[in-house]
Write a protein that holds these residues in place. Structure first.
Motif, mmCIF file in Angstrom:
data_model
loop_
_atom_site.group_PDB
_atom_site.id
_atom_site.type_symbol
_atom_site.label_atom_id
_atom_site.label_comp_id
_atom_site.label_asym_id
_atom_site.label_seq_id
_atom_site.Cartn_x
_atom_site.Cartn_y
_atom_site.Cartn_z
ATOM 1 N N ASP A 6 53.174 28.387 27.996
ATOM 2 C CA ASP A 6 53.652 29.751 27.773
ATOM 3 C C ASP A 6 53.874 30.007 26.279
ATOM 4 N N PHE A 7 54.423 29.028 25.601
ATOM 5 C CA PHE A 7 54.750 29.161 24.185
ATOM 6 C C PHE A 7 53.506 29.435 23.340
ATOM 7 N N GLU B 150 48.182 29.037 39.039
ATOM 8 C CA GLU B 150 49.046 29.842 38.176
ATOM 9 C C GLU B 150 48.758 29.576 36.699
ATOM 10 N N TRP B 151 48.643 28.314 36.346
ATOM 11 C CA TRP B 151 48.403 27.965 34.938
ATOM 12 C C TRP B 151 47.021 28.419 34.488
ATOM 13 N N LEU B 152 46.040 28.283 35.355
ATOM 14 C CA LEU B 152 44.677 28.701 35.031
ATOM 15 C C LEU B 152 44.628 30.206 34.745
ATOM 16 N N GLU B 153 45.328 30.964 35.557
ATOM 17 C CA GLU B 153 45.321 32.418 35.404
ATOM 18 C C GLU B 153 46.159 32.903 34.223
ATOM 19 N N LYS B 154 47.292 32.251 33.977
ATOM 20 C CA LYS B 154 48.241 32.733 32.965
ATOM 21 C C LYS B 154 48.013 32.199 31.557
ATOM 22 N N TYR B 155 47.569 30.938 31.435
ATOM 23 C CA TYR B 155 47.641 30.282 30.135
ATOM 24 C C TYR B 155 46.316 29.772 29.582
ATOM 25 N N ALA B 156 45.238 29.792 30.370
ATOM 26 C CA ALA B 156 43.937 29.287 29.909
ATOM 27 C C ALA B 156 43.071 30.448 29.418
ATOM 28 N N PRO B 157 42.051 30.175 28.618
ATOM 29 C CA PRO B 157 41.111 31.236 28.229
ATOM 30 C C PRO B 157 40.514 31.886 29.476
ATOM 31 N N PRO B 158 40.277 33.189 29.457
ATOM 32 C CA PRO B 158 39.788 33.895 30.655
ATOM 33 C C PRO B 158 38.523 33.293 31.257
ATOM 34 N N GLN C 103 33.898 15.804 49.992
ATOM 35 C CA GLN C 103 33.239 17.114 49.945
ATOM 36 C C GLN C 103 34.099 18.224 50.553
ATOM 37 N N LEU C 104 35.088 17.860 51.350
ATOM 38 C CA LEU C 104 35.952 18.861 51.988
ATOM 39 C C LEU C 104 36.875 19.545 50.984
ATOM 40 N N TRP C 105 37.183 18.858 49.888
ATOM 41 C CA TRP C 105 38.193 19.366 48.955
ATOM 42 C C TRP C 105 37.730 20.626 48.229
ATOM 43 N N TRP C 106 36.560 20.564 47.601
ATOM 44 C CA TRP C 106 36.140 21.722 46.811
ATOM 45 C C TRP C 106 35.839 22.929 47.693
ATOM 46 N N GLN C 107 35.365 22.666 48.891
ATOM 47 C CA GLN C 107 35.039 23.777 49.783
ATOM 48 C C GLN C 107 36.292 24.541 50.208
ATOM 49 N N ASN C 108 37.360 23.819 50.495
ATOM 50 C CA ASN C 108 38.601 24.461 50.950
ATOM 51 C C ASN C 108 39.437 25.002 49.800
ATOM 52 N N ILE C 109 39.559 24.223 48.728
ATOM 53 C CA ILE C 109 40.365 24.676 47.595
ATOM 54 C C ILE C 109 39.703 25.854 46.892
ATOM 55 N N GLY C 110 38.372 25.876 46.868
ATOM 56 C CA GLY C 110 37.647 26.980 46.238
ATOM 57 C C GLY C 110 37.985 28.338 46.842
ATOM 58 N N GLU C 111 38.380 28.336 48.107
ATOM 59 C CA GLU C 111 38.703 29.604 48.778
ATOM 60 C C GLU C 111 39.978 30.241 48.221
ATOM 61 N N THR C 112 40.861 29.449 47.632
ATOM 62 C CA THR C 112 42.073 30.033 47.043
ATOM 63 C C THR C 112 41.743 30.773 45.757
ATOM 64 N N LEU C 113 40.749 30.265 45.014
ATOM 65 C CA LEU C 113 40.411 30.865 43.722
ATOM 66 C C LEU C 113 39.788 32.246 43.890
ATOM 67 N N ARG D 219 42.795 33.085 18.041
ATOM 68 C CA ARG D 219 43.538 33.207 19.294
ATOM 69 C C ARG D 219 43.627 31.840 19.945
ATOM 70 N N VAL D 220 44.845 31.406 20.276
ATOM 71 C CA VAL D 220 45.030 30.079 20.864
ATOM 72 C C VAL D 220 45.612 30.188 22.268
ATOM 73 N N TYR D 221 45.375 29.135 23.032
ATOM 74 C CA TYR D 221 45.849 29.078 24.413
ATOM 75 C C TYR D 221 46.596 27.770 24.651
ATOM 76 N N GLY D 222 47.586 27.843 25.555
ATOM 77 C CA GLY D 222 48.430 26.675 25.812
ATOM 78 C C GLY D 222 47.960 25.797 26.949
ATOM 79 N N HIS D 223 46.765 26.062 27.489
ATOM 80 C CA HIS D 223 46.292 25.314 28.648
ATOM 81 C C HIS D 223 44.777 25.446 28.738
ATOM 82 N N MET D 224 44.129 24.419 29.295
ATOM 83 C CA MET D 224 42.685 24.479 29.549
ATOM 84 C C MET D 224 42.397 23.782 30.871
ATOM 85 N N ASP D 225 41.479 24.354 31.639
ATOM 86 C CA ASP D 225 41.110 23.790 32.932
ATOM 87 C C ASP D 225 39.771 24.396 33.342
ATOM 88 N N TYR D 226 39.376 24.197 34.586
ATOM 89 C CA TYR D 226 38.145 24.822 35.081
ATOM 90 C C TYR D 226 38.350 25.220 36.534
#
Length: 572
Positions: free
Chosen positions: A224-225, A313-321, A480-490, A237-244
């Motif tokens: 956040d900082f 939450e972190w991906l949406e709030k603190y990482a580059p769009p 293989q079950l993980w990305w298929q199910n977790i992807g639905e939240t994104l 422009r800097v960001y406090g988090h990075m992910d994919y």
């Protein structure tokens, strides 16, 4: 004995002697020109090479095939070590490089068909639970003591491998031989964290020191900082988090590679939690009994849901769009571009690229402006649990490989990890496997350029970073079950709770199929009957009941103090 036989014998001995001289000269050339530095003296290196020369005699002239995924370490083996091995032993090696998924597909095909596709595989130890149950993989402990004793390097020194526990089954047998290792750690801009004006501003806003986050609360505050308070450094422009977050198979790795363990979803125990591991799978002895909370698992428990919620939450709030639409491979180089303050989930396999001179994150002396440190933990985590993931690519051999080809490939595998070659390979690929290599002067001299890699691997904290363990009975089917199910939240299709409920149900379904098939022996799945969530959440250990406060006070530690603790033999 006739004169003809005598002459033939003398000629054969002469040729053999000439060959030995040729191979010894090749070994001397490689030891002098390529295999330096080493934890061994040149004399000791030559003794190892002479063993390879002598032991390889029955296999000279053979062509063998092995395969691994494409990373710098394996590229070095394919281009350099395979050539050296051929010149020193007379055994030609084709070392193919494929994508990780393709390697798994090849090994599965050979298992199912019995047809020998490759003579050896470098395959992640994440499949240890699969390998030790299905019975297709050769237990190396048995091989080294039995049929392979005559081709096992006397100086192999299994206890020197820092990943030995990762490739050992519950039966105490070694199933795979570590070839390379890298962890996912916390990465941050050390130079920014040292700026007095930023330190003062952070303490004023959050009430504690800017430093390496010990818990997720501090990581979130730092994210956040930099994203919302600092916003720009040197006009960038800097960001406090990075992910994919792109819905693709590598999104699965993002979670199976211990994200739930970092939050604290599983039980205590190293290298993996028992009875509940970081995938949320519960075992009874060595039998998987369920992944859902209803069966005593933790895949859809409060800690797992918390972990997925924070990821989003972190991906949406603190990482580059643009991070939301990136894959693992696309996101990896981003921190080196110079606008990311920290990254919780960063693979040390990127160290070499991150340390390249001329990039925005390396200073004019060629030293990194960044550091790596232990990952922070979530509020469900307890001392004694694993804290992160470590990849351990390991030599794996199948029983279906013909004995002569198997032995020749085993010689090449040992050549790739022998003390003669292993330190140079570590310096090239930065994926250490031996304690003896880590403690050399060469690694001490390299350490300042590697941003904490050497210090971490020498530290007592290292043991809390481990691969997927033996609770997972069939890695390809379940992963293989993980990305298929977790992807639905994104995509907003389901809530984090629903995604984890769906994932846990899908995992239980696979475990049930494996139970019905009854092909995994005494360690095959045997599902628990379903009980209420309340029953299991009230039991000790995982699955854990929801905490009243999932954001305790943020806690940080000075990086310099952390490194000092490591040097004194303390985790923190």
């Amino acid at each position: 004995m006739t004169l003809t036989v005598v002459m033939a014998f003398m000629l054969s001995a002469s040729v053999s002697s000439a060959d030995d001289a040729q191979y010894k000269a090749a070994a001397e050339k490689w030891v002098d020109s390529e295999f330096q530095p080493s934890s061994l003296s040149k004399e000791a290196q030559m003794k190892e090479m002479e063993w390879f020369i002598k032991t390889a005699e029955p296999f000279r002239g053979m062509d063998i095939k092995v395969v691994s995924e494409t990373i710098a370490t394996h590229e070095y083996e394919s281009k350099v070590l395979a050539k050296a091995f051929a010149e020193i032993t007379g055994i030609k090696v084709t070392h193919d490089l494929l994508g990780e998924g393709d390697v798994i597909e090849k090994i599965q095909t050979q298992m199912q068909s019995g047809q020998n596709i490759y003579d050896g595989y470098i395959n992640d130890s994440d499949l240890i639970g699969t390998h030790m149950r299905y019975g297709f993989v050769l237990p190396l402990s048995d091989f080294m003591a039995g049929d392979g004793k005559d081709v096992t390097l006397p100086t192999l020194d299994i206890d020197d491998f820092i990943g030995k526990s990762f490739t050992t089954g519950p039966d105490g047998k070694l199933y795979q031989l570590p070839d390379q290792q890298f962890a996912n750690l916390y990465w941050f801009r050390y130079d920014w964290f040292q700026k007095p004006e930023l330190k003062a501003k952070f303490k004023e806003k959050y009430g504690y020191e800017l430093g390496v986050p010990v818990n997720w609360s501090a990581y979130e505050d730092i994210a956040d900082f930099f994203t919302n308070v600092v916003k720009e450094i040197d006009g960038v422009r800097v960001y406090g988090h990075m992910d994919y977050g792109k819905k693709s198979p590598d999104l699965g790795w993002r979670f199976t590679d211990a994200w739930l363990s970092m939050a604290g979803a599983g039980d205590k125990g190293l290298p993996n939690g028992k009875p509940v591991d970081e995938w949320g799978i519960r075992v009874d002895g060595c039998r998987p009994v369920g992944a859902s909370v209803a069966r005593g698992g933790a895949t859809n428990g409060p800690a797992a849901v918390y972990a997925l919620t924070k990821y989003m939450e972190w991906l949406e709030k603190y990482a580059p769009p643009e991070a939301l639409g990136m894959t693992f491979y696309e996101s990896g180089p981003v921190p080196a571009q110079g606008h990311i303050a920290q990254q919780m989930f960063w693979y040390t396999a990127f160290t070499a690229d991150m340390a390249k001179a001329g990039t925005p994150v390396v200073d004019d002396k060629g030293l990194p402006k960044w550091r790596m440190a232990p990952s922070p933990h979530g509020p469900y985590w307890e001392e004694g649990m694993k804290l992160g993931y470590q990849d351990c690519g390991s030599w794996t051999f199948l029983k279906s490989t013909p004995e002569k080809r198997l032995k020749a490939a085993w010689l090449y595998a040992q050549f790739c990890v022998a003390k003669t070659t292993s330190l140079k390979k570590t310096i090239v690929g930065l994926t250490p496997i031996r304690e003896s290599d880590l403690m050399t002067d060469a690694m001490s001299e390299l350490a300042p350029k590697l941003g904490g890699l050497v210090e971490f691997y020498r530290s007592p904290a290292r043991v809390a970073w481990t691969p997927t363990g033996t609770n997972v009975p069939d890695y390809p089917k379940l992963a293989q079950l993980w990305w298929q199910n977790i992807g639905e939240t994104l995509s907003g299709e389901v809530t984090p709770q629903k995604a984890m409920d769906n994932l846990a149900a899908a995992m239980d379904k696979v475990l049930a199929r494996l139970e019905r098939a009854d092909v995994l022996g005494a360690c095959g799945p045997k599902l628990n009957p379903e009980k209420s969530r309340e029953y299991w959440l009230s039991q000790p250990g995982a699955p854990k009941a929801k905490l009243d406060n999932e954001k305790p006070q943020g806690e940080t530690v000075s990086y310099d103090e952390l490194v000092k603790a490591w040097r004194e033999g303390r985790a923190r």
